[in-house]
Design a protein around this motif. Sequence first.
Motif, PDB file in Angstrom:
ATOM      1  N   ILE A   1      44.374  32.793  41.568  1.00  0.00           N
ATOM      2  CA  ILE A   1      44.667  34.173  41.948  1.00  0.00           C
ATOM      3  C   ILE A   1      43.853  35.135  41.085  1.00  0.00           C
ATOM      4  O   ILE A   1      43.203  36.048  41.595  1.00  0.00           O
ATOM      5  CB  ILE A   1      46.184  34.450  41.848  1.00  0.00           C
ATOM      6  CG1 ILE A   1      46.925  33.667  42.941  1.00  0.00           C
ATOM      7  CG2 ILE A   1      46.485  35.943  41.932  1.00  0.00           C
ATOM      8  CD1 ILE A   1      48.422  33.504  42.697  1.00  0.00           C
ATOM      9  N   VAL A   2      43.861  34.906  39.781  1.00  0.00           N
ATOM     10  CA  VAL A   2      43.093  35.767  38.868  1.00  0.00           C
ATOM     11  C   VAL A   2      41.601  35.675  39.175  1.00  0.00           C
ATOM     12  O   VAL A   2      40.898  36.688  39.213  1.00  0.00           O
ATOM     13  CB  VAL A   2      43.405  35.405  37.401  1.00  0.00           C
ATOM     14  CG1 VAL A   2      42.488  36.150  36.444  1.00  0.00           C
ATOM     15  CG2 VAL A   2      44.871  35.700  37.075  1.00  0.00           C
ATOM     16  N   GLN A   3      41.105  34.460  39.428  1.00  0.00           N
ATOM     17  CA  GLN A   3      39.687  34.288  39.758  1.00  0.00           C
ATOM     18  C   GLN A   3      39.330  34.991  41.069  1.00  0.00           C
ATOM     19  O   GLN A   3      38.259  35.584  41.176  1.00  0.00           O
ATOM     20  CB  GLN A   3      39.321  32.812  39.848  1.00  0.00           C
ATOM     21  CG  GLN A   3      39.225  32.140  38.498  1.00  0.00           C
ATOM     22  CD  GLN A   3      38.765  30.710  38.645  1.00  0.00           C
ATOM     23  OE1 GLN A   3      39.563  29.823  38.917  1.00  0.00           O
ATOM     24  NE2 GLN A   3      37.479  30.497  38.468  1.00  0.00           N
ATOM     25  N   LEU A   4      40.200  34.915  42.059  1.00  0.00           N
ATOM     26  CA  LEU A   4      39.938  35.600  43.326  1.00  0.00           C
ATOM     27  C   LEU A   4      39.811  37.102  43.120  1.00  0.00           C
ATOM     28  O   LEU A   4      38.915  37.741  43.676  1.00  0.00           O
ATOM     29  CB  LEU A   4      41.048  35.304  44.342  1.00  0.00           C
ATOM     30  CG  LEU A   4      40.967  33.982  45.072  1.00  0.00           C
ATOM     31  CD1 LEU A   4      42.281  33.708  45.811  1.00  0.00           C
ATOM     32  CD2 LEU A   4      39.796  33.952  46.039  1.00  0.00           C
ATOM     33  N   VAL A   5      40.715  37.665  42.338  1.00  0.00           N
ATOM     34  CA  VAL A   5      40.651  39.105  42.077  1.00  0.00           C
ATOM     35  C   VAL A   5      39.334  39.442  41.385  1.00  0.00           C
ATOM     36  O   VAL A   5      38.638  40.383  41.777  1.00  0.00           O
ATOM     37  CB  VAL A   5      41.859  39.590  41.247  1.00  0.00           C
ATOM     38  CG1 VAL A   5      41.712  41.068  40.867  1.00  0.00           C
ATOM     39  CG2 VAL A   5      43.165  39.368  42.003  1.00  0.00           C
ATOM     40  N   GLY A   6      38.973  38.670  40.388  1.00  0.00           N
ATOM     41  CA  GLY A   6      37.723  38.917  39.676  1.00  0.00           C
ATOM     42  C   GLY A   6      36.509  38.766  40.577  1.00  0.00           C
ATOM     43  O   GLY A   6      35.606  39.614  40.560  1.00  0.00           O
ATOM     44  N   PHE A   7      36.472  37.703  41.370  1.00  0.00           N
ATOM     45  CA  PHE A   7      35.319  37.469  42.239  1.00  0.00           C
ATOM     46  C   PHE A   7      35.187  38.586  43.280  1.00  0.00           C
ATOM     47  O   PHE A   7      34.105  39.131  43.477  1.00  0.00           O
ATOM     48  CB  PHE A   7      35.425  36.105  42.937  1.00  0.00           C
ATOM     49  CG  PHE A   7      34.215  35.770  43.760  1.00  0.00           C
ATOM     50  CD1 PHE A   7      33.063  35.287  43.164  1.00  0.00           C
ATOM     51  CD2 PHE A   7      34.222  35.937  45.134  1.00  0.00           C
ATOM     52  CE1 PHE A   7      31.935  34.984  43.919  1.00  0.00           C
ATOM     53  CE2 PHE A   7      33.100  35.646  45.900  1.00  0.00           C
ATOM     54  CZ  PHE A   7      31.952  35.161  45.285  1.00  0.00           C
ATOM     55  N   TYR A   8      36.287  38.946  43.923  1.00  0.00           N
ATOM     56  CA  TYR A   8      36.199  39.954  44.982  1.00  0.00           C
ATOM     57  C   TYR A   8      36.087  41.373  44.430  1.00  0.00           C
ATOM     58  O   TYR A   8      35.615  42.264  45.137  1.00  0.00           O
ATOM     59  CB  TYR A   8      37.324  39.774  46.010  1.00  0.00           C
ATOM     60  CG  TYR A   8      36.934  38.635  46.927  1.00  0.00           C
ATOM     61  CD1 TYR A   8      36.100  38.873  48.008  1.00  0.00           C
ATOM     62  CD2 TYR A   8      37.304  37.333  46.660  1.00  0.00           C
ATOM     63  CE1 TYR A   8      35.672  37.837  48.818  1.00  0.00           C
ATOM     64  CE2 TYR A   8      36.879  36.285  47.462  1.00  0.00           C
ATOM     65  CZ  TYR A   8      36.063  36.549  48.535  1.00  0.00           C
ATOM     66  OH  TYR A   8      35.619  35.522  49.336  1.00  0.00           O
ATOM     67  N   HIS A   9      36.449  41.590  43.190  1.00  0.00           N
ATOM     68  CA  HIS A   9      36.122  42.853  42.525  1.00  0.00           C
ATOM     69  C   HIS A   9      34.608  42.924  42.393  1.00  0.00           C
ATOM     70  O   HIS A   9      33.985  43.949  42.694  1.00  0.00           O
ATOM     71  CB  HIS A   9      36.815  42.941  41.169  1.00  0.00           C
ATOM     72  CG  HIS A   9      36.534  44.193  40.427  1.00  0.00           C
ATOM     73  ND1 HIS A   9      35.642  44.243  39.383  1.00  0.00           N
ATOM     74  CD2 HIS A   9      37.018  45.456  40.570  1.00  0.00           C
ATOM     75  CE1 HIS A   9      35.582  45.477  38.915  1.00  0.00           C
ATOM     76  NE2 HIS A   9      36.403  46.239  39.613  1.00  0.00           N
ATOM     77  N   GLY A  10      34.010  41.819  41.977  1.00  0.00           N
ATOM     78  CA  GLY A  10      32.554  41.749  41.890  1.00  0.00           C
ATOM     79  C   GLY A  10      31.876  41.919  43.239  1.00  0.00           C
ATOM     80  O   GLY A  10      30.878  42.640  43.359  1.00  0.00           O
TER      81      GLY A  10
END
Length: 184
Positions: A150-159
């Motif tokens: 979940i945290v990685q998804l937020v970070g990736f899609y923020h990017g």
Amino acid sequence: MTRITPLAKPFPPEFDARMKALMRGAEPLVLFTTLATNERAWTKFSGGSLLDKGSPLSMRQREIVIDRTTAKCGNEYEWGVHIAGFAPHVGMDAAQIYATVHGVADDPVWSPEEAVLIATVDALLGHKKLTEAEWSALKAHYDDPQALEIVQLVGFYHGVSLICGALDLPLETNAARFPAAKGD
């Protein structure tokens, strides 16, 4: 006018093969063809994607996180692609789609587990970390591999949102558009 001219056909063979598999006959997204103008950028981007079948999250959980992240980042391009491509397949109704853009975590359209996803995205984008209470709420519904994803998804899609905004990508013609706020 695009800021970086996307690849045009004929595509390089490796990229063409990847797009045929990924897009299942549809034309590649302008995001992909633009990033693929730089082999390093494309390799790093596609290598960081979390859309494979090995996710510890359900497709619906993953899409709620992606949709909320891209909506909160004002990224209509990526939000629209995901809503058009995945929302029907994960059972998101019109009220839930609307809530990814204009709602809050405690909207009644979300189950308790989904409300935590919305709250987690909002917290990470709002203050770039999770408090102990926010982490505990997340962990009440999701195990460690799921929480990390979940945290990685937020970070990736923020990017992804930053990339789309910087490149000022034109909206895909078959993608959804942000719903107007009620009362507008």
